[in-house]
Design a protein around this motif. Structure first.
Motif, PDB file in Angstrom:
ATOM      1  N   TYR A  69       0.845  -1.204   0.000  1.00  0.00           N
ATOM      2  CA  TYR A  69       0.000   0.000   0.000  1.00  0.00           C
ATOM      3  C   TYR A  69       0.876   1.248   0.000  1.00  0.00           C
ATOM      4  O   TYR A  69       0.681   2.170  -0.801  1.00  0.00           O
ATOM      5  CB  TYR A  69      -0.894  -0.032   1.240  1.00  0.00           C
ATOM      6  N   PRO A  86      -3.889  -1.616 -11.961  1.00  0.00           N
ATOM      7  CA  PRO A  86      -4.110  -2.923 -11.306  1.00  0.00           C
ATOM      8  C   PRO A  86      -3.500  -2.987  -9.905  1.00  0.00           C
ATOM      9  O   PRO A  86      -4.091  -3.570  -8.997  1.00  0.00           O
ATOM     10  CB  PRO A  86      -3.433  -3.908 -12.265  1.00  0.00           C
ATOM     11  N   ARG A  87      -2.324  -2.380  -9.727  1.00  0.00           N
ATOM     12  CA  ARG A  87      -1.714  -2.317  -8.389  1.00  0.00           C
ATOM     13  C   ARG A  87      -2.575  -1.496  -7.445  1.00  0.00           C
ATOM     14  O   ARG A  87      -2.741  -1.855  -6.269  1.00  0.00           O
ATOM     15  CB  ARG A  87      -0.314  -1.684  -8.466  1.00  0.00           C
ATOM     16  N   TYR A  88      -3.089  -0.382  -7.956  1.00  0.00           N
ATOM     17  CA  TYR A  88      -3.950   0.461  -7.122  1.00  0.00           C
ATOM     18  C   TYR A  88      -5.161  -0.325  -6.623  1.00  0.00           C
ATOM     19  O   TYR A  88      -5.497  -0.278  -5.432  1.00  0.00           O
ATOM     20  CB  TYR A  88      -4.401   1.681  -7.919  1.00  0.00           C
ATOM     21  N   GLU A  89      -5.798  -1.061  -7.515  1.00  0.00           N
ATOM     22  CA  GLU A  89      -6.984  -1.823  -7.133  1.00  0.00           C
ATOM     23  C   GLU A  89      -6.635  -2.919  -6.121  1.00  0.00           C
ATOM     24  O   GLU A  89      -7.343  -3.101  -5.125  1.00  0.00           O
ATOM     25  CB  GLU A  89      -7.626  -2.454  -8.376  1.00  0.00           C
ATOM     26  N   THR A  90      -5.553  -3.655  -6.375  1.00  0.00           N
ATOM     27  CA  THR A  90      -5.203  -4.822  -5.559  1.00  0.00           C
ATOM     28  C   THR A  90      -4.516  -4.457  -4.249  1.00  0.00           C
ATOM     29  O   THR A  90      -4.835  -5.004  -3.181  1.00  0.00           O
ATOM     30  CB  THR A  90      -4.292  -5.768  -6.361  1.00  0.00           C
ATOM     31  N   ASP A  91      -3.567  -3.519  -4.307  1.00  0.00           N
ATOM     32  CA  ASP A  91      -2.732  -3.213  -3.144  1.00  0.00           C
ATOM     33  C   ASP A  91      -3.240  -2.052  -2.306  1.00  0.00           C
ATOM     34  O   ASP A  91      -2.835  -1.897  -1.154  1.00  0.00           O
ATOM     35  CB  ASP A  91      -1.298  -2.893  -3.590  1.00  0.00           C
ATOM     36  N   LYS A  93      -6.817   0.068  -2.974  1.00  0.00           N
ATOM     37  CA  LYS A  93      -8.258   0.290  -2.806  1.00  0.00           C
ATOM     38  C   LYS A  93      -8.946  -0.866  -2.077  1.00  0.00           C
ATOM     39  O   LYS A  93      -9.692  -0.636  -1.102  1.00  0.00           O
ATOM     40  CB  LYS A  93      -8.914   0.526  -4.165  1.00  0.00           C
ATOM     41  N   LEU A  94      -8.737  -2.093  -2.532  1.00  0.00           N
ATOM     42  CA  LEU A  94      -9.416  -3.225  -1.910  1.00  0.00           C
ATOM     43  C   LEU A  94      -9.010  -3.433  -0.454  1.00  0.00           C
ATOM     44  O   LEU A  94      -9.872  -3.645   0.408  1.00  0.00           O
ATOM     45  CB  LEU A  94      -9.181  -4.500  -2.730  1.00  0.00           C
ATOM     46  N   PRO A  95      -7.717  -3.342  -0.107  1.00  0.00           N
ATOM     47  CA  PRO A  95      -7.353  -3.453   1.306  1.00  0.00           C
ATOM     48  C   PRO A  95      -7.935  -2.332   2.162  1.00  0.00           C
ATOM     49  O   PRO A  95      -8.341  -2.559   3.311  1.00  0.00           O
ATOM     50  CB  PRO A  95      -5.816  -3.391   1.291  1.00  0.00           C
ATOM     51  N   SER A 123     -11.512  -3.115   2.779  1.00  0.00           N
ATOM     52  CA  SER A 123     -11.579  -4.188   3.769  1.00  0.00           C
ATOM     53  C   SER A 123     -11.364  -3.648   5.180  1.00  0.00           C
ATOM     54  O   SER A 123     -12.046  -4.056   6.134  1.00  0.00           O
ATOM     55  CB  SER A 123     -10.528  -5.255   3.446  1.00  0.00           C
TER      56      SER A 123
END
Length: 224
Positions: free
Chosen positions: A8, A29-34, A36-38, A41
Motif C-alpha cells: 500500500y 491494477p496495483r492500485y486496485e489490488t494493493d 483500494k481493496l485493502p 476491507s
C-alpha cells in the motif's frame, strides 16, 4: 488483523514521484489490488467495530465512504492529478453530506490523520444555530468536551475563531468561550507504520467511539 500492507505504501511512494495520469493508468491494477481493496476491507472491519455505538453505519456500503483518489485541480495551482493517500468519511451519509459531523481518516506515507466534528458551514445560519445551541445546552456541551474519553483520545476542540462580535454574542462567549469558534473539530495523527499493526482498526475505533457523543451534539445543533 491487518488489512494494509507495505505494498500500500510502496504504491503511494512511487505515485509521489510519478504523479501523472500515464503512470497511474499503467499501475491501476496495483492500485486496485494493493490500495483500494485493502482499504475497503479495513473500512468493513472498522464499521463492524463501531456497530454498537453507531448502528446506522451498517446501512452504508464502505465504497460510499471512500473519497476519490482524483484531486480537483480546476482552481488549484497544484496540478498533480492524484491524492497521495486514501481517505474516507465514516458517516451514515458516506461522502455525500460533507457538513454532517462525522469521522474522517486518511492513510498516507507521511502520516495517518484522523479527525471529526464540523469543519465548515455552507450557510451562516448553521453556524448561528450551533452557537445558540451550545449556549442553551452549555452543561451538556461541557460534559461532552470534558469527558475522560474525549480528552484522552482527542484533547480539546480545535477551530478558527471570529475576533469581532455583536454585544449579544459576546455575552454568550463570556459564558462559553468555544462559541467564538467558526469551526468545531478535533484531530489526531499517527505514524504511517501503525497501519501495519494487528490492532490498527481497533485503535481507530477507540478514537471514533470517544468522539461520537460530540458529533451527535453538533448534528443536533446544526440540523435542529
Amino acid at each position: 488483523m491487518t488489512h494494509l500492507t507495505p505494498a500500500y505504501f510502496s504504491f503511494f511512494r512511487e505515485l509521489a514521484n510519478n504523479n501523472s495520469s500515464e503512470w497511474f493508468n499503467a499501475n491501476k491494477p496495483r492500485y486496485e489490488t494493493d490500495v483500494k481493496l485493502p482499504f475497503l476491507s479495513f473500512l468493513v472491519t472498522l464499521v463492524e467495530l463501531l456497530k454498537d455505538s453507531e448502528p446506522d453505519l451498517q446501512n452504508v456500503e464502505p465504497k460510499k465512504m471512500l473519497f476519490r483518489i482524483n484531486r480537483d485541480i480546476r482552481f488549484s495551482k497544484d496540478k498533480r492529478p492524484y491524492k497521495e493517500h486514501l481517505a474516507a468519511s465514516v458517516s451514515k451519509f458516506g461522502t455525500k453530506d460533507k457538513m454532517y459531523p462525522s469521522h474522517y481518516i486518511h492513510v498516507g506515507v507521511e502520516e495517518i490523520f484522523i479527525a471529526g466534528g464540523a469543519y465548515f458551514f455552507e450557510q451562516k445560519e448553521m453556524l448561528q444555530n450551533v452557537r445558540h445551541y451550545i449556549f442553551e445546552h452549555n452543561a451538556e456541551f461541557e460534559k461532552r468536551t470534558h469527558s475522560p474519553d474525549f480528552k484522552k483520545y482527542w484533547g480539546v476542540i480545535q477551530g478558527e475563531k471570529n475576533k469581532r462580535f455583536t454585544p449579544e454574542l459576546q455575552e454568550m462567549i463570556d459564558v462559553q468561550p468555544f462559541i467564538a469558534n467558526t469551526q468545531f473539530y478535533w484531530s489526531h495523527t499517527f505514524k504511517s507504520d501503525e497501519a501495519l499493526k494487528d490492532n490498527f482498526a481497533e485503535r481507530i475505533a477507540q478514537h471514533f467511539r470517544a468522539a461520537q457523543p460530540m458529533n451527535l451534539f453538533l448534528a443536533k445543533a446544526i440540523y435542529r
